[in-house]
Design an enzyme around this catalytic site. Structure first.
Site, short mmCIF file in Angstrom:
data_model
loop_
_atom_site.label_atom_id
_atom_site.label_comp_id
_atom_site.label_asym_id
_atom_site.label_seq_id
_atom_site.Cartn_x
_atom_site.Cartn_y
_atom_site.Cartn_z
CG ASP A 199 3.57 -26.13 15.64
OD1 ASP A 199 3.53 -27.34 16.82
OD2 ASP A 199 2.70 -25.76 16.04
CG HIS A 230 0.98 -23.13 19.90
ND1 HIS A 230 0.14 -23.41 19.17
CD2 HIS A 230 1.10 -23.66 20.48
CE1 HIS A 230 -1.22 -23.62 19.70
NE2 HIS A 230 -0.52 -23.84 21.00
CD GLU A 235 3.67 -20.26 15.32
OE1 GLU A 235 3.32 -20.00 16.25
OE2 GLU A 235 3.88 -21.61 15.44
CG ASP A 243 3.29 -24.63 11.98
OD1 ASP A 243 1.71 -24.77 12.09
OD2 ASP A 243 3.06 -23.54 12.83
#
Length: 478
Positions: A157, A152, A16, A14
């Site tokens: 995640d 998030h 960001e 994942d």
């Protein structure tokens, strides 16, 4: 553990990011779990995007500029990250997002990154078609998963994806999941002459693609709303022995944010030579010459006396000249179309320049009872000219209505890609992906590309439909 690896070692990942646009935004955090026969290993790192974060991203992720101060850049992390991803199936929620950002970040470093990817959104839809919502929050609630850390944030995640994976293997037979994965990955057997690496390169995006045979001969050219899905569909098991599949030697594609970009890319590919790897003159594929022409109504020599005159793109700019009607690849097609128009509207061959018989003699059309007799004084010139204008009206070319160029802004359905099509005098100057690139291209001055009928038709149609963002720009500095 082996039962959960179908069919290979996995990396749950994942990211960001500083925003959702591949071209303009950067990765700010990476979280991943490597899963193989040796167990599960976690890795998490903040990444300096080398640009300030917006308050929205800070509010969403909890990551602020102070946390990123002193963090390594993606360039510094790239070698170790490549080592962790190499040889594994990359599993992500909305994998197009994560894979797209990784490819862009590596591309900036000159690295051609490619790896097979599996989207857990697609897998969830395949395994549980009775449900309508498959975002990560919905799946956490549906399967009763616990969130270990803040949503998030990348590692939290990524852990959720691994928990979800194990949950699915606890609910369903491994064969069911393996079959769904195989269907989603869509890795058909390609002809031996085609590089199998294209399976990992094909994007799930709009665009255009072309198949070429020996000597760069164009075999097939099409648009697609999903390049990966449509291209790979050609290589299904029941199509492998078709003449087209056996003849393919090279595949090219151009991705885009949406339909306008796909249509413009189709034109681009039609003029692309895979042998020289460069843009060719703007002529239909396979032709070597063009006589692009149009009919222009000449100024009346007498009251109401309108006569069409054939003019060529080499001599005038079709985008700025007025009273132009129709677009034709050559003189022969222009004359054929004008004669057909004359017959349909009972116009005079002589008045249109299609009959060079002596003055005062009826034209051939009148003798065939398809002219009302302006050639011998039986119809007034003004009336004939009015009927000619009516017949030509639907073929009238639109004069470029702006003092300068336009930026037509097109975004994909996920908001992850933005194409800015710079259009000037019905010509595509360039397609860029940021305001910085747009300003840089504007500084280079106007394009010397010739007027292209297909680009004119496509752009004018999209402008008329009003379904695309328009920014009027200052005129080019000369």
């Amino acid at each position: 553990m082996n039962a959960l690896l179908a069919p290979e070692a996995l990396v749950f990942i994942d990211l960001e990011t500083s925003g959702a646009n591949f071209a303009n935004d950067r990765i700010i955090e990476i979280g991943l779990l490597e899963v193989d026969d040796q167990g599960v290993r976690e890795w998490s790192v903040l990444v300096d995007p080398e640009t300030p974060l917006s308050p929205f991203i800070t509010g969403l992720t909890g990551i602020d500029d102070a946390m990123l101060d002193g963090a390594p850049t993606f360039r510094q992390l790239a070698p170790s990250l490549l080592e962790k991803l190499r040889g594994r199936l990359l599993v992500a929620h909305n994998a197009r997002f994560d894979y797209g950002f990784l490819k862009c970040e590596f591309k900036r470093l000159g690295v051609d990154f490619r790896t097979p990817t599996l989207c857990t959104v697609k897998l969830s839809r395949k395994l549980f078609p009775q449900h309508h919502r498959h975002n990560l929050d919905a799946l956490v609630t549906r399967h009763g998963l616990s969130v270990n850390g803040s949503r998030h944030r990348a590692l939290a995640d990524a852990r959720l994806l691994w928990d979800l994976w194990q949950c699915w293997y606890g609910q369903l037979a491994p064969e069911t999941i393996h079959s769904a994965i195989a269907t989603i990955l869509g890795r058909p057997e390609l002809p031996p002459q085609i590089d199998p690496a294209i399976i990992d390169d094909l994007p799930e995006a709009a665009g255009a693609y072309a198949f070429y045979g020996e000597g760069g001969r164009l075999l097939l050219l099409r648009r697609a709303s999903n390049l990966r899905q449509q291209v790979l569909a050609h290589f299904a098991a029941n199509k492998r022995a078709t003449p087209l599949m056996l003849a393919i030697r090279r595949i090219e594609w151009r991705d885009a944010a949406g339909e306008l970009g796909a249509r413009l890319r189709e034109i681009e590919l039609a003029r692309w030579s895979p042998d020289v790897g460069a843009q060719q003159p703007a002529v239909p594929h396979g032709n070597t010459t063009t006589e692009l022409c149009t009919w222009q109504l000449s100024l009346p020599a007498a009251a109401g006396d309108c006569r069409p005159q054939l003019v060529f793109a080499d001599d005038i700019d079709f985008a700025t000249a007025d009273d132009l009607f129709g677009l034709y690849p050559n003189r022969r097609e222009a004359l054929r179309s004008l004669r057909k128009l004359a017959d349909a509207h009972r116009l005079c061959y002589k008045q249109l320049g299609l009959d060079d018989s002596v003055r005062g003699v009826a034209c051939a059309a009148y003798k065939q009872k398809s002219c009302r007799g302006v050639c011998i004084g039986k119809e007034a010139l003004a009336l004939h000219s009015a009927r000619l204008l009516t017949a030509l009206a639907r073929f009238k070319l639109k004069v470029w209505p702006y003092r300068g160029p336009l930026a037509l802004v097109e975004r994909d359905d996920f908001g992850m890609r933005e194409d800015i099509h710079l259009i000037d005098r019905w010509r595509l100057v360039d397609t860029v992906h940021s305001d910085e690139a747009l300003h840089a291209r504007l500084a280079d001055g106007p394009s010397d590309r010739p007027f292209d009928p297909e680009t004119y038709r496509i752009v004018s149609r999209f402008l008329q439909a009003g379904k695309i963002g328009i920014r009027v720009l200052p005129a080019f500095s000369l």
